[in-house]
Scaffold this motif. Structure first.
Motif, PDB file in Angstrom:
ATOM      1  N   ASP A 191       0.849  -1.183   0.000  1.00  0.00           N
ATOM      2  CA  ASP A 191       0.000   0.000   0.000  1.00  0.00           C
ATOM      3  C   ASP A 191       0.889   1.239   0.000  1.00  0.00           C
ATOM      4  N   SER A 192       0.378   2.321  -0.568  1.00  0.00           N
ATOM      5  CA  SER A 192       1.104   3.587  -0.505  1.00  0.00           C
ATOM      6  C   SER A 192       0.107   4.737  -0.482  1.00  0.00           C
ATOM      7  N   SER A 193       0.273   5.636   0.482  1.00  0.00           N
ATOM      8  CA  SER A 193      -0.600   6.808   0.571  1.00  0.00           C
ATOM      9  C   SER A 193      -0.023   8.008  -0.154  1.00  0.00           C
ATOM     10  N   TYR A 194       1.169   7.840  -0.747  1.00  0.00           N
ATOM     11  CA  TYR A 194       1.777   8.953  -1.485  1.00  0.00           C
ATOM     12  C   TYR A 194       0.953   9.262  -2.732  1.00  0.00           C
ATOM     13  N   ASP A 195       0.815  10.523  -3.063  1.00  0.00           N
ATOM     14  CA  ASP A 195      -0.032  10.949  -4.181  1.00  0.00           C
ATOM     15  C   ASP A 195       0.732  10.860  -5.506  1.00  0.00           C
ATOM     16  N   HIS A 196       1.047   9.632  -5.905  1.00  0.00           N
ATOM     17  CA  HIS A 196       1.677   9.436  -7.205  1.00  0.00           C
ATOM     18  C   HIS A 196       0.699   9.821  -8.312  1.00  0.00           C
ATOM     19  N   LYS A 197       1.224  10.320  -9.413  1.00  0.00           N
ATOM     20  CA  LYS A 197       0.381  10.742 -10.532  1.00  0.00           C
ATOM     21  C   LYS A 197       0.182   9.604 -11.532  1.00  0.00           C
ATOM     22  N   PHE A 198      -0.023   8.433 -11.037  1.00  0.00           N
ATOM     23  CA  PHE A 198      -0.284   7.274 -11.885  1.00  0.00           C
ATOM     24  C   PHE A 198      -1.082   6.259 -11.082  1.00  0.00           C
ATOM     25  N   ASP A 199      -1.583   5.250 -11.782  1.00  0.00           N
ATOM     26  CA  ASP A 199      -2.301   4.146 -11.138  1.00  0.00           C
ATOM     27  C   ASP A 199      -2.273   2.962 -12.100  1.00  0.00           C
ATOM     28  N   PHE A 200      -2.887   1.862 -11.703  1.00  0.00           N
ATOM     29  CA  PHE A 200      -2.917   0.689 -12.559  1.00  0.00           C
ATOM     30  C   PHE A 200      -3.478   1.051 -13.939  1.00  0.00           C
ATOM     31  N   SER A 201      -2.884   0.480 -14.975  1.00  0.00           N
ATOM     32  CA  SER A 201      -3.350   0.729 -16.340  1.00  0.00           C
ATOM     33  C   SER A 201      -3.028  -0.472 -17.212  1.00  0.00           C
ATOM     34  N   GLU A 202      -3.513  -0.426 -18.464  1.00  0.00           N
ATOM     35  CA  GLU A 202      -3.234  -1.486 -19.413  1.00  0.00           C
ATOM     36  C   GLU A 202      -1.778  -1.505 -19.862  1.00  0.00           C
ATOM     37  N   GLY A 203      -1.004  -0.496 -19.478  1.00  0.00           N
ATOM     38  CA  GLY A 203       0.409  -0.464 -19.859  1.00  0.00           C
ATOM     39  C   GLY A 203       1.171  -1.688 -19.378  1.00  0.00           C
ATOM     40  N   ILE A 204       0.774  -2.220 -18.218  1.00  0.00           N
ATOM     41  CA  ILE A 204       1.300  -3.490 -17.730  1.00  0.00           C
ATOM     42  C   ILE A 204       0.113  -4.326 -17.275  1.00  0.00           C
ATOM     43  N   SER A 205      -0.051  -5.475 -17.886  1.00  0.00           N
ATOM     44  CA  SER A 205      -1.161  -6.368 -17.555  1.00  0.00           C
ATOM     45  C   SER A 205      -0.605  -7.732 -17.173  1.00  0.00           C
ATOM     46  N   ILE A 206      -1.488  -8.565 -16.639  1.00  0.00           N
ATOM     47  CA  ILE A 206      -1.122  -9.923 -16.251  1.00  0.00           C
ATOM     48  C   ILE A 206      -1.875 -10.899 -17.153  1.00  0.00           C
ATOM     49  N   VAL A 207      -1.128 -11.731 -17.859  1.00  0.00           N
ATOM     50  CA  VAL A 207      -1.709 -12.724 -18.758  1.00  0.00           C
ATOM     51  C   VAL A 207      -1.885 -14.038 -18.000  1.00  0.00           C
ATOM     52  N   VAL A 208      -3.044 -14.662 -18.183  1.00  0.00           N
ATOM     53  CA  VAL A 208      -3.307 -15.980 -17.612  1.00  0.00           C
ATOM     54  C   VAL A 208      -3.716 -16.908 -18.760  1.00  0.00           C
ATOM     55  N   MET A 209      -2.940 -17.963 -18.964  1.00  0.00           N
ATOM     56  CA  MET A 209      -3.255 -18.954 -19.983  1.00  0.00           C
ATOM     57  C   MET A 209      -4.174 -20.013 -19.377  1.00  0.00           C
ATOM     58  N   THR A 210      -5.318 -20.236 -20.019  1.00  0.00           N
ATOM     59  CA  THR A 210      -6.302 -21.169 -19.479  1.00  0.00           C
ATOM     60  C   THR A 210      -6.374 -22.441 -20.326  1.00  0.00           C
ATOM     61  N   ALA A 211      -6.802 -23.518 -19.685  1.00  0.00           N
ATOM     62  CA  ALA A 211      -6.812 -24.824 -20.342  1.00  0.00           C
ATOM     63  C   ALA A 211      -8.078 -25.068 -21.147  1.00  0.00           C
ATOM     64  N   ASP A 212      -9.211 -24.472 -20.728  1.00  0.00           N
ATOM     65  CA  ASP A 212     -10.480 -24.771 -21.380  1.00  0.00           C
ATOM     66  C   ASP A 212     -11.466 -23.646 -21.091  1.00  0.00           C
ATOM     67  N   GLN A 213     -12.695 -23.811 -21.592  1.00  0.00           N
ATOM     68  CA  GLN A 213     -13.698 -22.757 -21.419  1.00  0.00           C
ATOM     69  C   GLN A 213     -14.138 -22.623 -19.967  1.00  0.00           C
ATOM     70  N   ASN A 214     -14.210 -23.720 -19.253  1.00  0.00           N
ATOM     71  CA  ASN A 214     -14.628 -23.648 -17.849  1.00  0.00           C
ATOM     72  C   ASN A 214     -13.662 -22.784 -17.031  1.00  0.00           C
ATOM     73  N   GLU A 215     -12.362 -23.003 -17.231  1.00  0.00           N
ATOM     74  CA  GLU A 215     -11.391 -22.199 -16.499  1.00  0.00           C
ATOM     75  C   GLU A 215     -11.451 -20.745 -16.949  1.00  0.00           C
ATOM     76  N   THR A 216     -11.604 -20.522 -18.240  1.00  0.00           N
ATOM     77  CA  THR A 216     -11.733 -19.164 -18.765  1.00  0.00           C
ATOM     78  C   THR A 216     -12.923 -18.455 -18.136  1.00  0.00           C
ATOM     79  N   ASP A 217     -14.078 -19.119 -18.138  1.00  0.00           N
ATOM     80  CA  ASP A 217     -15.292 -18.523 -17.571  1.00  0.00           C
ATOM     81  C   ASP A 217     -15.129 -18.219 -16.087  1.00  0.00           C
TER      82      ASP A 217
END
Length: 287
Positions: A191-217
């Motif tokens: 956690d950080s209470s500092y007022d950074h001028k940024f936040d989470f964005s699509e610039g860095i994302s997390i990829v998850v490879m799934t085995a089938d539709q059930n896991e994807t859903d």
């Protein structure tokens, strides 16, 4: 390492240059190069580089902790990453490490170099910083993520009031540093209470490879619940604003098949989707 979960870094026209730079810096290799999408292997870990234009920029809300085993290793990485970059915390001795530094490299990716113990076989660990309205929610996020992914666990958790320097006067019960694993893949968060001028964005994302539709859903529904947002082509944001790509392995098999014409049909079908529907992309491939 299974590489079912890995980071994706967004670039604007210089993805291949950056891929070469990271491979040279960390003795890595380019494992796939499709132009827009480049995969690199650093210490047995997969990173995706998406060279897709100016829409999104990387920032320090997700940085990468490099667990170094010697002072020479720290110095070598620091020299390469700081050249043409911006130093955020000078390389030196801190209460938590004999040798530590935080730097944003010339391509906008932020690295924390840390002399200390590895977390299993993983040398580079994505580190999530919970800011602004998310400040104080790092524990909530860890609990959510570890409840969603199989093979997950909470690791060591250090709060600001636990006695390792709180010069910034953060809220004592907030997370100063914590470790958690999703399907065996390590993350850090804070956690950080500092007022950074940024936040989470699509610039860095997390990829998850799934085995089938059930896991994807299952992953899609869980991560978009309670305020998350669906996007296109398998992208979503969870309720904290972290971007994820939920990608069935079958999609890559069809996109990368020998028949480029059929692959183009699959790509067109994917572009119309939010969550990836395996039956629909298989129908496009067969049409």
């Amino acid at each position: 390492m299974k590489n079912n979960i890995f980071p994706c870094l967004w670039f604007n026209g210089n993805g291949r240059e950056a891929a070469d730079f990271y491979c040279n810096t960390f003795s890595g290799v380019i494992s796939a190069d499709a132009g827009m999408v480049i995969n690199i292997d650093l210490f047995g870990q997969k990173f995706m580089i998406l060279d897709a234009g100016p829409q999104f920029e990387k920032n320090a809300s997700i940085s990468f902790m490099v667990l170094c085993e010697s002072e020479d290793e720290v110095s070598s990485f620091w020299q390469a990453l700081s050249e043409g970059g911006t130093v955020l915390m000078e390389l030196g001795e801190y209460p938590w490490s004999k040798m530590y530094g935080w730097v944003r490299d010339r391509y906008g990716v932020t690295w924390q170099l840390y002399l200390g113990e590895k977390q299993g076989n993983q040398k580079i660990i994505p580190t999530l910083m919970f800011l602004h309205e998310n400040n104080g929610r790092a524990m909530e996020a860890m609990q959510l993520y570890t409840s969603i992914f199989p093979g997950s666990r909470l690791g060591r958790i250090l709060k600001y009031g636990d006695g390792v320097g709180n010069e910034s006067h953060e809220i004592p019960q907030n997370i100063q540093h914590a470790h958690f694993e999703l399907d065996g893949y390590s993350f850090f968060c804070m956690d950080s209470s500092y007022d950074h001028k940024f936040d989470f964005s699509e610039g860095i994302s997390i990829v998850v490879m799934t085995a089938d539709q059930n896991e994807t859903d299952s992953l899609w529904n869980s991560l978009t619940a309670d305020g998350g947002k669906e996007s296109m082509c398998g992208w979503l944001k969870d309720k904290f604003g972290v971007s994820w790509q939920i990608v069935p392995r079958r999609l890559l098999e069809l996109l990368n098949g020998a028949d480029r014409g059929k692959g183009a049909k699959v790509a067109h079908a994917m572009m119309q989707m939010q969550k990836i529907e395996i039956a629909e992309i298989e129908k496009a491939y067969s049409s």
